[in-house]
Design a protein around this motif. Structure first.
Motif, PDB file in Angstrom:
ATOM      1  N   THR A 147       0.836  -1.210   0.000  1.00  0.00           N
ATOM      2  CA  THR A 147       0.000   0.000   0.000  1.00  0.00           C
ATOM      3  C   THR A 147       0.863   1.249   0.000  1.00  0.00           C
ATOM      4  O   THR A 147       0.583   2.220  -0.711  1.00  0.00           O
ATOM      5  N   GLU A 148       1.932   1.214   0.791  1.00  0.00           N
ATOM      6  CA  GLU A 148       2.832   2.367   0.865  1.00  0.00           C
ATOM      7  C   GLU A 148       3.424   2.676  -0.508  1.00  0.00           C
ATOM      8  O   GLU A 148       3.490   3.835  -0.928  1.00  0.00           O
ATOM      9  N   ARG A 149       3.835   1.622  -1.237  1.00  0.00           N
ATOM     10  CA  ARG A 149       4.439   1.817  -2.556  1.00  0.00           C
ATOM     11  C   ARG A 149       3.414   2.359  -3.559  1.00  0.00           C
ATOM     12  O   ARG A 149       3.749   3.181  -4.413  1.00  0.00           O
ATOM     13  N   LEU A 150       2.160   1.901  -3.449  1.00  0.00           N
ATOM     14  CA  LEU A 150       1.128   2.360  -4.374  1.00  0.00           C
ATOM     15  C   LEU A 150       0.676   3.782  -4.058  1.00  0.00           C
ATOM     16  O   LEU A 150       0.555   4.623  -4.953  1.00  0.00           O
ATOM     17  N   ILE A 151       0.451   4.047  -2.766  1.00  0.00           N
ATOM     18  CA  ILE A 151       0.021   5.389  -2.358  1.00  0.00           C
ATOM     19  C   ILE A 151       1.117   6.405  -2.661  1.00  0.00           C
ATOM     20  O   ILE A 151       0.849   7.566  -2.993  1.00  0.00           O
ATOM     21  N   GLU A 152       2.359   5.949  -2.571  1.00  0.00           N
ATOM     22  CA  GLU A 152       3.509   6.815  -2.876  1.00  0.00           C
ATOM     23  C   GLU A 152       3.388   7.381  -4.288  1.00  0.00           C
ATOM     24  O   GLU A 152       3.619   8.570  -4.524  1.00  0.00           O
ATOM     25  N   ILE A 153       3.008   6.524  -5.237  1.00  0.00           N
ATOM     26  CA  ILE A 153       2.841   6.982  -6.625  1.00  0.00           C
ATOM     27  C   ILE A 153       1.635   7.909  -6.736  1.00  0.00           C
ATOM     28  O   ILE A 153       1.692   8.962  -7.377  1.00  0.00           O
ATOM     29  N   LEU A 154       0.527   7.523  -6.096  1.00  0.00           N
ATOM     30  CA  LEU A 154      -0.698   8.321  -6.201  1.00  0.00           C
ATOM     31  C   LEU A 154      -0.527   9.713  -5.609  1.00  0.00           C
ATOM     32  O   LEU A 154      -1.242  10.641  -5.987  1.00  0.00           O
ATOM     33  N   HIS A 155       0.419   9.858  -4.670  1.00  0.00           N
ATOM     34  CA  HIS A 155       0.636  11.153  -4.026  1.00  0.00           C
ATOM     35  C   HIS A 155       1.644  12.023  -4.774  1.00  0.00           C
ATOM     36  O   HIS A 155       1.861  13.175  -4.397  1.00  0.00           O
ATOM     37  N   VAL A 156       2.266  11.449  -5.816  1.00  0.00           N
ATOM     38  CA  VAL A 156       3.201  12.253  -6.615  1.00  0.00           C
ATOM     39  C   VAL A 156       2.405  13.247  -7.447  1.00  0.00           C
ATOM     40  O   VAL A 156       1.474  12.876  -8.160  1.00  0.00           O
ATOM     41  N   GLU A 157       2.753  14.508  -7.334  1.00  0.00           N
ATOM     42  CA  GLU A 157       2.077  15.538  -8.124  1.00  0.00           C
ATOM     43  C   GLU A 157       2.928  15.894  -9.340  1.00  0.00           C
ATOM     44  O   GLU A 157       4.140  16.065  -9.230  1.00  0.00           O
ATOM     45  N   SER A 158       2.288  15.973 -10.475  1.00  0.00           N
ATOM     46  CA  SER A 158       3.007  16.310 -11.701  1.00  0.00           C
ATOM     47  C   SER A 158       3.488  17.756 -11.641  1.00  0.00           C
ATOM     48  O   SER A 158       2.774  18.646 -11.173  1.00  0.00           O
ATOM     49  N   ASP A 159       4.710  17.967 -12.105  1.00  0.00           N
ATOM     50  CA  ASP A 159       5.257  19.329 -12.160  1.00  0.00           C
ATOM     51  C   ASP A 159       4.537  20.167 -13.216  1.00  0.00           C
ATOM     52  O   ASP A 159       4.589  21.393 -13.184  1.00  0.00           O
ATOM     53  N   ILE A 160       3.902  19.484 -14.173  1.00  0.00           N
ATOM     54  CA  ILE A 160       3.184  20.177 -15.241  1.00  0.00           C
ATOM     55  C   ILE A 160       1.695  20.112 -14.938  1.00  0.00           C
ATOM     56  O   ILE A 160       1.076  19.048 -15.012  1.00  0.00           O
ATOM     57  N   GLN A 161       1.123  21.239 -14.571  1.00  0.00           N
ATOM     58  CA  GLN A 161      -0.290  21.303 -14.201  1.00  0.00           C
ATOM     59  C   GLN A 161      -1.042  22.218 -15.175  1.00  0.00           C
ATOM     60  O   GLN A 161      -0.526  23.246 -15.594  1.00  0.00           O
ATOM     61  N   ALA A 162      -2.265  21.810 -15.507  1.00  0.00           N
ATOM     62  CA  ALA A 162      -3.117  22.684 -16.322  1.00  0.00           C
ATOM     63  C   ALA A 162      -3.604  23.845 -15.458  1.00  0.00           C
ATOM     64  O   ALA A 162      -3.874  23.660 -14.269  1.00  0.00           O
ATOM     65  N   PRO A 163      -3.697  25.048 -16.013  1.00  0.00           N
ATOM     66  CA  PRO A 163      -4.209  26.175 -15.218  1.00  0.00           C
ATOM     67  C   PRO A 163      -5.668  25.942 -14.817  1.00  0.00           C
ATOM     68  O   PRO A 163      -6.385  25.207 -15.496  1.00  0.00           O
ATOM     69  N   SER A 164      -6.069  26.555 -13.711  1.00  0.00           N
ATOM     70  CA  SER A 164      -7.451  26.363 -13.232  1.00  0.00           C
ATOM     71  C   SER A 164      -8.472  26.870 -14.245  1.00  0.00           C
ATOM     72  O   SER A 164      -9.558  26.315 -14.372  1.00  0.00           O
ATOM     73  N   GLN A 165      -8.119  27.934 -14.970  1.00  0.00           N
ATOM     74  CA  GLN A 165      -9.005  28.457 -16.016  1.00  0.00           C
ATOM     75  C   GLN A 165      -8.190  28.654 -17.300  1.00  0.00           C
ATOM     76  O   GLN A 165      -7.772  29.764 -17.630  1.00  0.00           O
TER      77      GLN A 165
END
Length: 586
Positions: free
Chosen positions: A314-332
């Motif tokens: 679970t730790e290994r899987l949640i670790e990936i899910l918690h990674v935030e991409s450095d490239i984010q779409a703007p809110s608008q």
């Protein structure tokens, strides 16, 4: 150390969000679980009837009644167990599939720099091995733990109801059982994480060797790879052996403690029966309940080891899910309209790759690709040509300056919308383990078969595709291994034609081809470039002599800009590159 262990235990709670959608199945399984546990406990009453009413009174009628009671209860237990096992196993399968899907969906959105430090083998291990382990835990081990816990509590209650003195003897063993669980449980948890990491390393190493099998065999490195892989396997085995050893010690210790307590209880209880202080039926029922407590405790101690492994997975899987991409779409995000000019501008751009923060890849670069024109990028290896393509597609964000599309900073656009305006034909095309239709249609998933074939014809690919064993339905093998270099390029060009982009990015597709393949590919490219803004990374300078503009790069900066004729007069680096190629061609 303690805090980390607590964190690992609590991480299992993060599975709740995946289990919550199936709460009614879980509730139904818990009802079946409680029913079967209660029915199992009632078997002890049947044992008491069997001995005190049947054997002691020598009554066949009472004996038959006791047997009927036990058989009836057993049938009900079987039915309840079926529903419990089926429901819980289905939830385990469903949750495992949902987690696998959630991890994959998240991974494909992560920024490319994440994959510079995380191998594909490790990610695949998490998607397959770890999710399969969780499936087993949720669908089997967790159910066993719940059942054993209920049985243990219920049996202890029945023990008190049967004989308080003997019950106290049994309960003395409980703290003794908890001690090895607490001590060895921590070790098992740490080793479980190490075991899963080491197995990921094994998979990653094997995958890389198989992927590069021609290189391995070309250098006659089979024996070296065998020895290196054997070392990886041995490391994984040793970690696994240590984990199994700790679990074996844990289980063995619990068994010794529990059954020693039962032996002590039997001696005291047997003495009471001989002295007439309790009936043989009471002792038999008590032994039944005591054995249930013992087996439930042993099961819980064994399942605890599985739960430690689940915590690691679970730790290994949640670790990936918690990674935030450095490239984010703007809110608008701003909308890309049809009237927006397909013009690209690099405005005072500076950039360092995250993995090489002290080595600038682009330095204060200013460059514009005008709509409908061809801009060529030339320069020695490492000059920054490919980096400009990656910044334009927003695989990375600039540290200084901005990249503009149609006069708008691309950070104000949705990355998916931006990339839909572009098509890349790389030097080494990426083909998938599928048929020709799938690989070309990747440029436009909604395209009809007729549109795919039309694109293939424009890319000068239709003729060789028709000669494949199954035509457009021919399986191309991993990475298109069944095609030649020129054929792969034409499939990639057909894909770009089908996408119908406004911006065309060519990492020159002819540099590694023979003359005939180059001729076909060049014709396909000329058809593709018509009316589009085109950026070409040029390896063969002869192919870009007619470009509208040529930018000469070196060490991340622009040395000169012009057409072929002007650069041959003004740019020493360009002259040198042309001279080297001309000499090489001779």
């Amino acid at each position: 150390m303690s805090r980390k262990n607590n964190q690992n235990l609590s991480i299992l709670l993060q599975l709740r969000s995946f289990i919550a959608p199936y709460k009614w199945r879980v509730i139904a399984a818990l009802i079946a679980l409680m029913a079967t546990a209660s029915l199992t406990l009632s078997v002890g009453y049947g044992v008491r009837l069997l001995i005190d009413q049947g054997f002691a009174q020598q009554s066949l009628n009472e004996l038959g009644n006791a047997i009927k009671f036990i058989i009836g209860v057993t049938l009900c237990i079987a039915i309840g167990t079926f529903f419990r096992f089926y429901l819980v196993s289905c939830v385990g399968e469903r949750v495992s599939a949902d987690i696998r899907l959630a991890v994959f969906n998240h991974v494909v959105t992560l920024h490319p720099s994440y994959f510079e430090t995380h191998s594909s083998g490790d990610i695949m291990s998490r998607l397959t091995t770890d999710t399969t382990l969780l499936q087993s835990i949720i669908g089997s081990s967790f159910s066993m733990a719940m059942r054993s816990a209920l049985m243990c509590v219920g049996a202890i209650v029945m023990l008190f109801a049967t004989n308080v003195k003997l019950t106290l003897i049994v309960l003395i063993s409980v703290p003794l059982v908890l001690i090895p669980i607490l001590i060895y449980g921590r070790r098992v948890r740490a080793l479980s994480r190490q075991s899963q990491d080491s197995m990921a390393d094994v998979g990653s190493y094997a995958g890389e060797a198989i992927e590069q099998i021609k290189t391995v065999q070309s250098f006659s490195s089979e024996q070296y790879e065998k020895a290196a892989f054997a070392d990886e396997v041995e490391k994984a085995y040793e970690v696994g052996r240590q984990r199994v050893k700790q679990r074996a010690i844990l289980i063995s210790g619990v068994i010794v403690i529990v059954f020693s307590a039962i032996a002590g209880m039997l001696w005291v209880g047997g003495s009471d029966v001989i002295q007439g202080q309790m009936s043989a039926g009471d002792l038999a029922a008590f032994v039944f309940y005591a054995i249930m407590v013992a087996s439930s405790t042993a099961t819980i101690s064994e399942v605890m080891g599985e739960l430690q492994r689940a915590a690691g997975a679970t730790e290994r899987l949640i670790e990936i899910l918690h990674v935030e991409s450095d490239i984010q779409a703007p809110s608008q995000p701003m909308t890309i309209t049809e009237t927006m000019p397909a013009e690209v501008t690099f405005d005072s751009v500076s950039f360092n790759y995250p993995s090489r923060p002290d080595q600038p890849a682009i330095k204060e670069l200013n460059l514009t690709a005008e709509q409908g024109k061809v801009l060529a990028l030339v320069g020695p290896s490492g000059a920054g040509k490919t980096t400009l393509f990656e910044l334009l597609q927003r695989f990375y964000d600039t540290e200084q300056g901005q990249v503009l599309y149609g006069g708008i900073d691309i950070r104000n656009l949705d990355p998916s919308d931006l990339r839909r305006q572009m098509a890349l034909v790389p030097q080494q095309p990426a083909l998938f383990s599928h048929d020709v239709f799938h690989n070309i249609r990747y440029g436009n998933p909604t395209a009809t078969d007729e549109q795919v074939i039309a694109a293939a014809k424009k890319a000068h690919a239709h003729e060789f595709i028709e000669k494949l064993p199954d035509g457009y339905h021919s399986f191309l093998g991993e990475r298109g291994v069944r095609l030649s270099g020129g054929q792969k390029q034409r499939i990639a060009i057909a894909r770009a034609i089908l996408k119908d982009p406004k911006i065309l990015l060519l990492d020159e597709a002819t540099s590694a081809l023979d003359s005939e393949s180059e001729h076909h590919v060049q014709q396909a490219l000329e058809a593709l470039m018509k009316g589009r803004t085109t950026l070409i990374i040029a390896h063969r300078l002869s192919t870009i002599q007619h470009a509208d503009k040529i930018a000469v790069l070196d060490d991340g900066a622009i040395v000169d800009i012009g057409d072929h004729s002007s650069l041959m007069q003004s740019c020493e680096l360009y002259q040198r590159l042309v001279a080297l190629q001309f000499k090489h061609m001779q």
